[in-house]
Design a protein around this motif. Structure first.
Motif, PDB file in Angstrom:
ATOM      1  N   SER A 169     -11.444   5.794  -1.387  1.00 31.54           N
ATOM      2  CA  SER A 169     -10.611   4.634  -1.683  1.00 31.54           C
ATOM      3  C   SER A 169      -9.569   4.961  -2.748  1.00 31.54           C
ATOM      4  CB  SER A 169     -11.484   3.471  -2.165  1.00 31.54           C
ATOM      5  OG  SER A 169     -12.354   3.042  -1.141  1.00 31.54           O
ATOM      6  N   PHE A 170      -8.343   4.503  -2.499  1.00 32.96           N
ATOM      7  CA  PHE A 170      -7.223   4.655  -3.421  1.00 32.96           C
ATOM      8  C   PHE A 170      -6.891   6.121  -3.696  1.00 32.96           C
ATOM      9  CE2 PHE A 170      -9.081   0.502  -4.150  1.00 32.96           C
ATOM     10  CZ  PHE A 170      -7.970  -0.308  -3.950  1.00 32.96           C
ATOM     11  N   CYS A 171      -7.115   6.952  -2.691  1.00 34.43           N
ATOM     12  CA  CYS A 171      -6.589   8.319  -2.701  1.00 34.43           C
ATOM     13  C   CYS A 171      -5.267   8.252  -1.939  1.00 34.43           C
ATOM     14  CB  CYS A 171      -7.577   9.285  -2.056  1.00 34.43           C
ATOM     15  SG  CYS A 171      -9.109   9.497  -2.995  1.00 34.43           S
ATOM     16  N   ASP A 172      -4.183   8.045  -2.658  1.00 33.64           N
ATOM     17  CA  ASP A 172      -2.914   7.630  -2.077  1.00 33.64           C
ATOM     18  C   ASP A 172      -2.303   8.617  -1.098  1.00 33.64           C
ATOM     19  OD1 ASP A 172      -3.182   5.442  -3.740  1.00 33.64           O
ATOM     20  OD2 ASP A 172      -1.951   6.301  -5.335  1.00 33.64           O
ATOM     21  N   GLN A 173      -2.599   9.905  -1.244  1.00 30.61           N
ATOM     22  CA  GLN A 173      -1.954  10.912  -0.399  1.00 30.61           C
ATOM     23  C   GLN A 173      -2.705  11.199   0.902  1.00 30.61           C
ATOM     24  OE1 GLN A 173       0.019  14.296  -2.379  1.00 30.61           O
ATOM     25  NE2 GLN A 173      -0.972  13.631  -4.273  1.00 30.61           N
ATOM     26  N   VAL A 174      -3.856  10.585   1.067  1.00 25.67           N
ATOM     27  CA  VAL A 174      -4.645  10.809   2.274  1.00 25.67           C
ATOM     28  C   VAL A 174      -4.042  10.028   3.438  1.00 25.67           C
ATOM     29  CG1 VAL A 174      -6.886  10.383   3.359  1.00 25.67           C
ATOM     30  CG2 VAL A 174      -6.767  11.315   1.040  1.00 25.67           C
ATOM     31  N   ILE A 180      -9.068  12.270  10.300  1.00 28.33           N
ATOM     32  CA  ILE A 180      -9.388  12.792  11.635  1.00 28.33           C
ATOM     33  C   ILE A 180     -10.131  14.120  11.517  1.00 28.33           C
ATOM     34  CG2 ILE A 180      -8.376  13.724  13.754  1.00 28.33           C
ATOM     35  CD1 ILE A 180      -6.216  11.537  13.508  1.00 28.33           C
ATOM     36  N   SER A 181      -9.747  14.955  10.553  1.00 20.69           N
ATOM     37  CA  SER A 181     -10.465  16.211  10.321  1.00 20.69           C
ATOM     38  C   SER A 181     -11.923  15.943   9.968  1.00 20.69           C
ATOM     39  CB  SER A 181      -9.812  16.999   9.177  1.00 20.69           C
ATOM     40  OG  SER A 181      -8.502  17.385   9.508  1.00 20.69           O
ATOM     41  N   ILE A 182     -12.145  14.975   9.088  1.00 18.79           N
ATOM     42  CA  ILE A 182     -13.516  14.597   8.713  1.00 18.79           C
ATOM     43  C   ILE A 182     -14.277  14.079   9.922  1.00 18.79           C
ATOM     44  CG2 ILE A 182     -14.876  12.960   7.365  1.00 18.79           C
ATOM     45  CD1 ILE A 182     -13.745  15.116   5.611  1.00 18.79           C
ATOM     46  N   ALA A 183     -13.651  13.195  10.698  1.00 15.78           N
ATOM     47  CA  ALA A 183     -14.321  12.591  11.853  1.00 15.78           C
ATOM     48  C   ALA A 183     -14.687  13.623  12.904  1.00 15.78           C
ATOM     49  CB  ALA A 183     -13.415  11.521  12.465  1.00 15.78           C
ATOM     50  N   ASN A 202      -4.349   3.112  12.826  1.00 16.45           N
ATOM     51  CA  ASN A 202      -5.346   3.059  13.902  1.00 16.45           C
ATOM     52  C   ASN A 202      -5.897   4.419  14.347  1.00 16.45           C
ATOM     53  OD1 ASN A 202      -4.736   0.397  13.718  1.00 16.45           O
ATOM     54  ND2 ASN A 202      -3.858   0.172  15.758  1.00 16.45           N
ATOM     55  N   PRO A 203      -5.110   5.493  14.429  1.00 20.09           N
ATOM     56  CA  PRO A 203      -5.646   6.765  14.942  1.00 20.09           C
ATOM     57  C   PRO A 203      -6.863   7.286  14.191  1.00 20.09           C
ATOM     58  CG  PRO A 203      -3.258   6.832  14.964  1.00 20.09           C
ATOM     59  CD  PRO A 203      -3.630   5.573  14.244  1.00 20.09           C
ATOM     60  N   CYS A 204      -6.907   7.110  12.891  1.00 15.60           N
ATOM     61  CA  CYS A 204      -8.068   7.618  12.158  1.00 15.60           C
ATOM     62  C   CYS A 204      -9.316   6.817  12.498  1.00 15.60           C
ATOM     63  CB  CYS A 204      -7.811   7.630  10.646  1.00 15.60           C
ATOM     64  SG  CYS A 204      -7.854   6.025   9.834  1.00 15.60           S
ATOM     65  N   VAL A 205      -9.160   5.525  12.763  1.00 19.25           N
ATOM     66  CA  VAL A 205     -10.308   4.693  13.154  1.00 19.25           C
ATOM     67  C   VAL A 205     -10.805   5.118  14.533  1.00 19.25           C
ATOM     68  CG1 VAL A 205     -11.112   2.345  13.575  1.00 19.25           C
ATOM     69  CG2 VAL A 205      -9.457   2.786  11.752  1.00 19.25           C
ATOM     70  N   LYS A 206      -9.887   5.422  15.413  1.00 17.27           N
ATOM     71  CA  LYS A 206     -10.265   5.908  16.749  1.00 17.27           C
ATOM     72  C   LYS A 206     -11.120   7.164  16.639  1.00 17.27           C
ATOM     73  CE  LYS A 206      -8.302   7.440  21.172  1.00 17.27           C
ATOM     74  NZ  LYS A 206      -7.040   7.670  21.934  1.00 17.27           N
ATOM     75  N   LYS A 258      -1.195  -0.686   7.540  1.00 20.02           N
ATOM     76  CA  LYS A 258      -0.670  -0.178   8.810  1.00 20.02           C
ATOM     77  C   LYS A 258      -1.575  -0.458  10.006  1.00 20.02           C
ATOM     78  CE  LYS A 258       2.230   3.562   6.995  1.00 20.02           C
ATOM     79  NZ  LYS A 258       2.549   5.008   7.123  1.00 20.02           N
ATOM     80  N   ILE A 259      -2.782  -0.925   9.788  1.00 17.17           N
ATOM     81  CA  ILE A 259      -3.668  -1.165  10.930  1.00 17.17           C
ATOM     82  C   ILE A 259      -3.210  -2.398  11.698  1.00 17.17           C
ATOM     83  CG2 ILE A 259      -5.650  -0.025   9.876  1.00 17.17           C
ATOM     84  CD1 ILE A 259      -6.738  -2.736   9.131  1.00 17.17           C
ATOM     85  N   SER A 260      -3.455  -2.375  13.015  1.00 21.61           N
ATOM     86  CA  SER A 260      -3.019  -3.466  13.878  1.00 21.61           C
ATOM     87  C   SER A 260      -4.145  -3.843  14.836  1.00 21.61           C
ATOM     88  CB  SER A 260      -1.768  -3.046  14.670  1.00 21.61           C
ATOM     89  OG  SER A 260      -2.065  -1.955  15.513  1.00 21.61           O
ATOM     90  N   ASP A 261      -3.860  -4.764  15.755  1.00 23.84           N
ATOM     91  CA  ASP A 261      -4.888  -5.294  16.653  1.00 23.84           C
ATOM     92  C   ASP A 261      -5.612  -4.219  17.452  1.00 23.84           C
ATOM     93  OD1 ASP A 261      -4.376  -7.820  15.794  1.00 23.84           O
ATOM     94  OD2 ASP A 261      -3.295  -8.475  17.590  1.00 23.84           O
ATOM     95  N   ASP A 262      -4.937  -3.107  17.736  1.00 23.81           N
ATOM     96  CA  ASP A 262      -5.565  -2.048  18.538  1.00 23.81           C
ATOM     97  C   ASP A 262      -6.810  -1.469  17.877  1.00 23.81           C
ATOM     98  OD1 ASP A 262      -3.678  -2.340  20.477  1.00 23.81           O
ATOM     99  OD2 ASP A 262      -2.442  -0.645  19.840  1.00 23.81           O
ATOM    100  N   ILE A 263      -6.956  -1.694  16.583  1.00 24.72           N
ATOM    101  CA  ILE A 263      -8.118  -1.156  15.875  1.00 24.72           C
ATOM    102  C   ILE A 263      -9.417  -1.682  16.478  1.00 24.72           C
ATOM    103  CG2 ILE A 263      -8.232  -2.974  14.124  1.00 24.72           C
ATOM    104  CD1 ILE A 263      -9.053  -0.912  12.097  1.00 24.72           C
ATOM    105  N   PHE A 264      -9.379  -2.901  17.024  1.00 21.44           N
ATOM    106  CA  PHE A 264     -10.604  -3.508  17.531  1.00 21.44           C
ATOM    107  C   PHE A 264     -11.100  -2.817  18.808  1.00 21.44           C
ATOM    108  CE2 PHE A 264      -8.799  -7.086  15.032  1.00 21.44           C
ATOM    109  CZ  PHE A 264      -9.824  -7.166  14.095  1.00 21.44           C
ATOM    110  N   ASP A 265     -10.190  -2.262  19.599  1.00 20.79           N
ATOM    111  CA  ASP A 265     -10.622  -1.494  20.771  1.00 20.79           C
ATOM    112  C   ASP A 265     -11.445  -0.283  20.335  1.00 20.79           C
ATOM    113  OD1 ASP A 265      -9.338  -3.187  22.559  1.00 20.79           O
ATOM    114  OD2 ASP A 265      -7.461  -2.042  22.472  1.00 20.79           O
TER     115      ASP A 265
END
Length: 313
Positions: A169-174, A180-183, A202-206, A258-265
């Motif tokens: 949290s609050f690591c501004d440059q991440v 995605i590397s972690i995931a 959204n891509p990182c949540v995917k 930046k997250i949007s509705d697509d996050i729920f998919d």
């Protein structure tokens, strides 16, 4: 000190928030209680001399909390490299945590499983050292470390494959690339906090929610055991075509605009998910309500507030 003299076999000592705790009384305990394995000193007024003594007199120490100890400097943190059995360390808001002291600490404390270094000036240099020496790390909290970047997370993902809990949290440059590397590599991840990482979308949540397909197959072991196996030291060995559903249970992304509705998919694809806290940002009420209806097993919060649709309140 009478207590120290009477408790020479003491293994657990809790002295957190004793603001009057300074070097002399602590030295009495440490000198007389060589069997200490768990020591909590959060907020104590101790100096580097105490950490030197702990490192030399507590060979069995496995858990240490020195968070909020504002008098501890780099020499004291370096001294903890002598605690070779240390498995849990909380050094949040300790001035001596730096790119000079942390790598030396990691070289000695290679058995670390839980590490909290919140609000420190660490850079990718320290993450690279951590990745090189502490392969069994399971819990890592780096809340408020603004100098960390995606490169550091890639180093972490390459070696710390047993991670189950991660706070950035609050690591501004991440950005998405780092998460995605972690995931992709840390497939035992259960809980992740990413509040205030404003570049995330959204891509990182995917990536966090998608299944982990087999990378290699070890037929001899699968055939003997009759089932797939997960190795926490690295690779996932599975039968051809088999996959592991994402283990993620907890995701917090407050203040991520930046997250949007697509996050729920993507969230729907995570069967183990039980808690989500996300920023309202660009989310529509229809999408929020739809997810809540389809996944009633997930505790849903919007910007820290439990979601309660009007029709259900």
């Amino acid at each position: 000190m009478q207590v120290a003299s009477a408790c020479t076999g003491l293994t657990h000592l809790e002295l957190s928030n004793f603001r009057c705790m300074s070097d002399p009384p602590l030295h009495e305990f440490v000198s007389r209680c060589p069997s200490l394995s768990h020591l909590a000193l959060a907020g104590a007024s101790i100096t580097d001399a105490s950490l030197d003594l702990i490192a030399s007199h507590c060979p069995n120490l496995s858990s240490l909390s020195i968070k909020f100890c504002r008098k501890l400097l780099e020499p004291g943190v370096r001294a903890l490299a002598g605690c070779t059995r240390l498995e849990s360390l909380n050094a949040a808001l300790v001035p001596g945590v730096s790119d000079v002291s942390a790598p030396l600490l990691f070289q000695g404390a290679t058995l670390l499983k839980t590490l909290v270094l919140n609000q420190s000036p660490l850079t990718d240099t320290s993450l690279s050292s951590l990745s090189s020496h502490c392969h069994g790390l399971e819990e890592l909290a780096l809340h408020g470390c603004p100098r960390l970047t995606n490169e550091g997370l890639k180093s972490l993902a390459s070696s710390c494959l047993c991670l189950r809990y991660l706070s950035l949290s609050f690591c501004d440059q991440v950005s998405d690339a780092g998460i995605i590397s972690i995931a992709n590599k840390c497939r035992h991840l259960i809980k992740i906090r990413l509040d205030g990482c404003r570049q995330l979308s959204n891509p990182c949540v995917k990536a966090l929610c998608r299944p982990a397909w087999a990378q290699q197959v070890r037929p001899e072991r699968d055939q003997v055991r009759g089932s797939s196996q997960d190795d926490c030291n690295g690779e996932v060995f599975r039968l051809p075509g088999e996959y592991a559903a994402a283990r993620l249970r907890y995701l917090s992304m407050q203040s991520c605009p930046k997250i949007s509705d697509d996050i729920f998919d993507h969230l729907l694809a995570a069967p183990a998910l039980r808690f989500v806290d996300i920023a309202r940002a660009r989310l529509t009420e229809w999408a929020i309500h739809s997810f809540h209806s389809r996944r009633p097993d997930v505790e849903l919060c919007i910007s820290g507030v439990p979601y309660c649709p009007m029709v259900d309140c």
